[in-house]
Design a protein around this motif. Sequence first.
Motif: not given
Length: 338
Positions: A67-71
């Motif tokens: 999710x961090x990578x995506x955000x």
Amino acid sequence: MKRDAFFDNAKFILIYLVVFGHMIQPFTETKIIEVLYNFIYIFHMPAFILLSGFFAKGIGEMKYIWNLFRKLIIPYLVFQVLYSGYYFIIGDASWQTVWYEPHWSLWFLLSLFCWHILLILFKKIPVNLGVSIAVVTGIVVGYINSIGHEFSLSRTFVFFPFFLIGYWLSKEQIVKLTQPVIKWAAVFVVVIVISILTATPAFSSEWLLGSFSYQDMGQPIWGGLLRLGVYLLALTVTCSIFAWVPRKTYHWTKLGKQTLYVYLLHGVFIQFFREAGWFKVDHIFDIVGLAMLSMIIVLLLSSKVVFVSFQPFIEGKITQLKQWRYERRQRREEELLQ
């Protein structure tokens, strides 16, 4: 984590100071602007980073990291391309920047991702030891000339201590800063710092940016000691500012949720104004005008229209657009029933 008005108020105040700081940066040859700019830069990013660390309690799970990578990483790549195109259109030569050298404020996305990854290791280390290692690392990297703007490596290491401190702080510890006795001590601290900035010769803001080596800043030997002083100053002023953040809910409190949108998009206005050369600072009313314009930009970029329009680019999803369509459909159905 349940939202708390204190943190949303703090984030809104800090994002406003980010925009205002960028707005006045071209006019720092004026003493009053120089003092104001340096004072803001002493604490505004350390405070933001500390809060980011505070809200990183869930780090560790693979889903969280994805999710961090995506955000963070995907929006970084998207906005790196968008800003390159935008800079080309407005005639800013920096449009040719390579992908691993963040455009202007985009460094924060790369560093924020790296701080979360570093936290996987550092949260296993006792707090005092971990913070000490982070501080020493932040000091040492200043002696390595090859660590700089690329991949935002210098800022990642320099500002990581604030992220780590924020991670270890509890809500109760942060809110305790708003006690009356600390508030008045904070006033004293702020007055002293501003007085020193006003009375002393020009202070290079490069020491507050975290992206230059000591060699570049003319202190190849004593740079580490100066950075340690900057750390202590930034933490002290950050605590002083938090002491005066209101804990009540106001009509603008909810705008603290939208700080990432403001952060990523305000460069469109700031860079255009800089290239156009529309503004100058000759007296206090010019500063007031820039302060008001900064607030207008923050309010505009915090609006629901911007939230709905840019969520696909920033968060990679369209939940707000679906919600907006649902609300429109509900209103139409209610109108038909009346």
